[in-house]
Write a protein that holds these residues in place. Structure first.
Motif, PDB file in Angstrom:
ATOM      1  N   GLY A  39       0.805  -1.220   0.000  1.00 20.06           N
ATOM      2  CA  GLY A  39       0.000   0.000   0.000  1.00 20.06           C
ATOM      3  C   GLY A  39       0.833   1.263   0.000  1.00 20.06           C
ATOM      4  O   GLY A  39       0.396   2.307  -0.471  1.00 20.06           O
ATOM      5  N   SER A  40       2.069   1.191   0.517  1.00 16.10           N
ATOM      6  CA  SER A  40       2.908   2.396   0.555  1.00 16.10           C
ATOM      7  C   SER A  40       3.792   2.494  -0.678  1.00 16.10           C
ATOM      8  O   SER A  40       4.643   3.370  -0.760  1.00 16.10           O
ATOM      9  CB  SER A  40       3.764   2.408   1.824  1.00 16.10           C
ATOM     10  OG  SER A  40       4.698   1.349   1.790  1.00 16.10           O
ATOM     11  N   PRO A  42       3.280   3.230  -4.359  1.00 16.82           N
ATOM     12  CA  PRO A  42       2.170   3.616  -5.239  1.00 16.82           C
ATOM     13  C   PRO A  42       2.109   2.882  -6.570  1.00 16.82           C
ATOM     14  O   PRO A  42       1.031   2.525  -7.017  1.00 16.82           O
ATOM     15  CB  PRO A  42       2.375   5.115  -5.442  1.00 16.82           C
ATOM     16  CG  PRO A  42       3.619   5.496  -4.757  1.00 16.82           C
ATOM     17  CD  PRO A  42       4.087   4.364  -3.908  1.00 16.82           C
ATOM     18  N   VAL A  43       3.257   2.652  -7.197  1.00 18.96           N
ATOM     19  CA  VAL A  43       3.208   1.986  -8.497  1.00 18.96           C
ATOM     20  C   VAL A  43       2.741   0.545  -8.347  1.00 18.96           C
ATOM     21  O   VAL A  43       1.898   0.057  -9.102  1.00 18.96           O
ATOM     22  CB  VAL A  43       4.596   2.036  -9.186  1.00 18.96           C
ATOM     23  CG1 VAL A  43       4.655   1.067 -10.346  1.00 18.96           C
ATOM     24  CG2 VAL A  43       4.871   3.447  -9.674  1.00 18.96           C
TER      25      VAL A  43
ATOM     26  N   GLN B 114       8.125   7.952  -7.817  1.00 21.80           N
ATOM     27  CA  GLN B 114       6.754   7.437  -7.950  1.00 21.80           C
ATOM     28  C   GLN B 114       5.769   8.153  -7.021  1.00 21.80           C
ATOM     29  O   GLN B 114       4.579   8.233  -7.334  1.00 21.80           O
ATOM     30  CB  GLN B 114       6.711   5.930  -7.696  1.00 21.80           C
ATOM     31  CG  GLN B 114       7.143   5.490  -6.323  1.00 21.80           C
ATOM     32  CD  GLN B 114       6.760   4.023  -6.070  1.00 21.80           C
ATOM     33  OE1 GLN B 114       5.732   3.562  -6.537  1.00 21.80           O
ATOM     34  NE2 GLN B 114       7.585   3.306  -5.332  1.00 21.80           N
ATOM     35  N   TYR B 115       6.244   8.697  -5.899  1.00 18.12           N
ATOM     36  CA  TYR B 115       5.324   9.375  -4.977  1.00 18.12           C
ATOM     37  C   TYR B 115       4.812  10.696  -5.553  1.00 18.12           C
ATOM     38  O   TYR B 115       3.884  11.288  -5.007  1.00 18.12           O
ATOM     39  CB  TYR B 115       5.991   9.614  -3.625  1.00 18.12           C
ATOM     40  CG  TYR B 115       6.249   8.332  -2.870  1.00 18.12           C
ATOM     41  CD1 TYR B 115       5.207   7.663  -2.219  1.00 18.12           C
ATOM     42  CD2 TYR B 115       7.514   7.765  -2.834  1.00 18.12           C
ATOM     43  CE1 TYR B 115       5.435   6.469  -1.562  1.00 18.12           C
ATOM     44  CE2 TYR B 115       7.749   6.574  -2.175  1.00 18.12           C
ATOM     45  CZ  TYR B 115       6.707   5.930  -1.538  1.00 18.12           C
ATOM     46  OH  TYR B 115       6.936   4.742  -0.894  1.00 18.12           O
ATOM     47  N   TYR B 118       1.124   9.982  -8.060  1.00 22.99           N
ATOM     48  CA  TYR B 118      -0.174   9.483  -7.584  1.00 22.99           C
ATOM     49  C   TYR B 118      -0.725  10.420  -6.504  1.00 22.99           C
ATOM     50  O   TYR B 118       0.021  11.212  -5.926  1.00 22.99           O
ATOM     51  CB  TYR B 118      -0.025   8.076  -6.979  1.00 22.99           C
ATOM     52  CG  TYR B 118       0.352   7.027  -7.989  1.00 22.99           C
ATOM     53  CD1 TYR B 118      -0.616   6.308  -8.666  1.00 22.99           C
ATOM     54  CD2 TYR B 118       1.694   6.775  -8.276  1.00 22.99           C
ATOM     55  CE1 TYR B 118      -0.269   5.347  -9.604  1.00 22.99           C
ATOM     56  CE2 TYR B 118       2.053   5.820  -9.215  1.00 22.99           C
ATOM     57  CZ  TYR B 118       1.069   5.104  -9.880  1.00 22.99           C
ATOM     58  OH  TYR B 118       1.426   4.160 -10.805  1.00 22.99           O
ATOM     59  N   TRP B 124       1.695   6.562   3.154  1.00 17.21           N
ATOM     60  CA  TRP B 124       2.970   7.145   2.730  1.00 17.21           C
ATOM     61  C   TRP B 124       3.672   7.864   3.883  1.00 17.21           C
ATOM     62  O   TRP B 124       4.810   8.307   3.714  1.00 17.21           O
ATOM     63  CB  TRP B 124       2.765   8.143   1.594  1.00 17.21           C
ATOM     64  CG  TRP B 124       2.231   7.566   0.331  1.00 17.21           C
ATOM     65  CD1 TRP B 124       1.770   6.290   0.128  1.00 17.21           C
ATOM     66  CD2 TRP B 124       2.068   8.229  -0.909  1.00 17.21           C
ATOM     67  NE1 TRP B 124       1.331   6.135  -1.155  1.00 17.21           N
ATOM     68  CE2 TRP B 124       1.501   7.310  -1.822  1.00 17.21           C
ATOM     69  CE3 TRP B 124       2.337   9.515  -1.350  1.00 17.21           C
ATOM     70  CZ2 TRP B 124       1.206   7.637  -3.139  1.00 17.21           C
ATOM     71  CZ3 TRP B 124       2.039   9.858  -2.661  1.00 17.21           C
ATOM     72  CH2 TRP B 124       1.485   8.917  -3.550  1.00 17.21           C
ATOM     73  N   MET B 161      10.438   5.520 -12.288  1.00 15.07           N
ATOM     74  CA  MET B 161       9.854   6.099 -11.080  1.00 15.07           C
ATOM     75  C   MET B 161      10.572   5.614  -9.820  1.00 15.07           C
ATOM     76  O   MET B 161      10.291   6.095  -8.743  1.00 15.07           O
ATOM     77  CB  MET B 161       8.352   5.774 -10.992  1.00 15.07           C
ATOM     78  CG  MET B 161       8.001   4.344 -10.677  1.00 15.07           C
ATOM     79  SD  MET B 161       8.253   3.235 -12.072  1.00 15.07           S
ATOM     80  CE  MET B 161       8.240   1.649 -11.283  1.00 15.07           C
TER      81      MET B 161
END
Lengths: 224, 314
Positions: A39-40, A42-43, B114-115, B118, B124, B161
């Motif tokens: 879940g942490s 993103p890709v 990548q952060y 999205y 996160w 990414m």
């Protein structure tokens, strides 16, 4: 361009012999790790989906196929009952059919699903489960999954080899049962993360499978 | 300063915890003299081109001081090969600086590109994507780093990414630099590829400067649009707050990245597109004035012709 998605299915035995800290408790303890790690990222969360199917003499979809980053709770596994494979393979086939159709409707390009199958016992329906299993690996079914099968404790290595389509693993006692189950869960997490971030020659995703899992011996899947 | 040059022996390293693993190798923290550095150990050392890795290690010494300092500050450059009984096992690089680490739900996480692509999630942790101004700063920093690399004929290859990091202050840091190769030279090992970051026109010989330019276009547009799969040919849905002038020019350059190889915008063009100061539009030049046609002085023979020497008959 449609977005590629790779669905993962954890198909886990929760018959009575899986009770306690050396069984479903160890798996339950790893599910929050799985949620946090995927879940942490993103890709990986965007490109993979995760479903839990548990079984004893019955089978149920515990967690419908989901984007792990969207979840706030996850159902726990709880051990009781006998062990039957026929019902879970029937459920696996119908679940994958529905999931793939829904993902395609949403505009996704769906990659061949991956199944991590774990069992610790011998099926009580030893004469019947093959029929349901054959429907899961039916070569004419385009969504037939890649199956990695794990034999834990008393599971029959021969049967697990029959179930695996790509690779099988057999618990070898070099780690304590709870640790081996944690390694099983870690191999699942790593497989999801690496599949979501490693590309094939055509620029798309590829399924990244573990070669070895601590506590288990890798055995080649039976050729069918 | 450690390492002081030349190859290191695996037996001389004091290995700490494993801090990461990937498809190519594992990364171990180094203790003792190697503190502040990590060791990347290849999973399949037999596939490593040791000479190419040696060349990468030696390359910074050939750069001018400005480029060398910028390169070593912004990249995890291979600083020394690590050998075991004469065979290359991996290399040493500096630890990723603290500003590029965040604290997410599972624990410390690198602030990967990548952060920025999205919508943020609670998982996160403190990895909070910046606003448009911060995104522009990161895009500029990346473009500047690529200018430096390309000016020195260095091809990044796997731009993605995962291997570019950003800090809240807008700095960038490039990972996996052993995948970089000099134009015309062989890579250290076969280059990995990343889904959604492929160049559809990559030559069969592998990525080159032109491939990098395509991927740089993907990176800039995706960061400014908070979009993970945007491709040239599609409109760029800019994040709120990107100045109109920059949005206009970035859109034009991004569309140009769909042109055939050799015609894609280079890093210098991206730097101009992202520059806050803008450009001064110049009027077209007037027609070139022709020299006046004036009477010419008579010369011996036609104008421009050499005089001829008459030779007596033999």
């Amino acid at each position: 361009m449609s977005e590629q998605v790779l669905p993962f299915y954890l198909v886990c035995d929760e018959s009575w012999s899986m009770e306690g800290p050396d069984g479903v408790d160890a798996i339950n303890g790893c599910l929050p790790d799985l949620h946090r790690e995927i879940g942490s990222n993103p890709v990986v969360a965007d490109k993979t989906r995760f479903c839990i199917i548990s079984f004893n003499h019955e089978a149920q979809v515990l967690l419908p196929l989901a984007d792990l980053s969207e979840l706030t709770t996850m159902p726990a596994m709880s051990a009781n009952g006998g062990t039957e494979y026929g019902t879970v393979f029937n459920l696996l086939r119908s679940t994958i059919e529905q999931d793939v159709a829904r993902l395609k409707q949403d505009g996704h390009q769906v990659l061949r699903p991956a199944v991590f199958f774990l069992s610790d016992g011998q099926p009580n329906d030893s004469a019947d489960w093959h029929v349901a299993y054959q429907r899961v690996i039916d070569p004419s079914w385009s969504a037939r999954p890649n199956i990695l099968a794990f034999a834990f404790n008393e599971a029959d290595e021969g049967i697990i080899k029959q179930i695996a389509t790509v690779r099988a693993f057999s618990y070898n006692g070099t780690l304590k049962p709870a640790q081996a189950l944690q390694e099983f869960a870690q191999s699942l997490i790593r497989s999801i993360v690496r599949s979501g971030t490693s590309g094939g020659a055509d620029g798309g995703m590829t399924l990244a499978m573990p070669d070895t899992v601590p506590g288990f011996t890798t055995i080649p899947a039976d050729v069918v | 300063m450690w390492p002081s040059g030349g190859d290191l022996r695996l037996a001389d390293l004091s290995l700490g915890a494993e801090v990461g693993s990937g498809g190519q190798g594992k990364v171990h923290e180094l203790l003792g003299a190697g503190g502040g550095h990590v060791f990347k150990e290849y999973l399949h050392p037999a596939t490593v081109n040791g000479a190419a890795l040696k060349r990468l290690v030696e390359l910074p010494a050939d750069l001018n001081q400005t480029h060398r300092e910028a390169l070593l500050r912004q990249t995890a450059w291979p600083l020394a090969r690590v050998l075991d009984r004469g065979h290359v096992r991996g290399f040493v690089m500096r630890l990723v600086p603290a500003e590029f680490w965040g604290r997410a739900a599972p624990g410390p996480k690198l602030r990967e590109l990548q952060y920025l692509l999205y919508e943020p999630k609670a998982l996160w942790g403190d990895i909070a994507p910046p606003d448009a101004a911060g995104r522009l700063e990161i895009a500029r920093g990346t473009v500047s780093l690529f200018r430096l690399l390309h000016a020195n004929r260095l091809v990044v290859g796997d731009v993605s990414m995962s291997n570019l990091l950003w800090s809240p202050a807008g700095n960038v840091f490039l990972l996996d630099c052993d995948g970089i190769r000099e134009t015309g030279e062989k890579p250290v090992m076969a280059q990995p590829s990343t889904p959604d970051w492929d160049d559809p026109e990559q030559p069969s010989t592998g990525p080159d400067l032109d491939t990098d330019r395509y991927k740089l276009a993907l990176l800039v547009a995706r960061v400014l649009a908070k979009a993970s799969a945007l491709r040239p040919g599609q409109p760029v849905p800019f994040a709120a707050g990107v100045p109109d002038r920059i949005a206009g020019e970035v859109s034009e350059r991004f569309a140009e990245a769909a042109r055939p190889r050799g015609l894609r915008p280079d890093a210098a063009q991206w730097a101009r597109a992202l520059d806050e100061r803008g450009v001064i539009e110049l009027d077209p030049l007037p027609p070139v004035r022709r020299p006046p046609s004036l009477p010419q002085a008579p010369l011996d023979g036609r104008r421009g012709q050499r005089p001829m020497i008459q030779l007596p008959p033999a």
